[in-house]
Design a protein around this motif. Structure first.
Motif: not given
Length: 68
Positions: A15-41
């Motif tokens: 929500x704060x920058x133009x970053x978009x993670x890659x597509x995943x078939x499983x919701x949990x994988x996308x959620x993990x990527x979102x957590x990683x970005x939120x914590x790192x930045x």
């Protein structure tokens, strides 16, 4: 536009920058990527589906504990 073979696809977005993670078939994988970005930045992130619609309850704030 439908994803190949009709499978759902999920992607983490920021929500704060133009970053978009890659597509995943499983919701949990996308959620993990979102957590990683939120914590790192220290950004607020969320998960969207293949139609770019935000998944209800997927908002992640920096340093928020991961859901079980």
């Amino acid at each position: 536009m439908m994803a190949p073979h009709g499978k759902l696809r999920y992607r983490a977005k920021c929500a704060d920058c133009p970053w978009e993670g890659r597509q995943f078939i499983r919701y949990g994988m996308a959620d993990g990527a979102a957590h990683d970005h939120a914590d790192a930045h220290t950004h607020i992130t969320f998960v969207v589906d293949q139609y770019d619609l935000r998944i209800a309850g997927s908002t992640i704030r920096p340093k928020e504990p991961r859901r079980a």
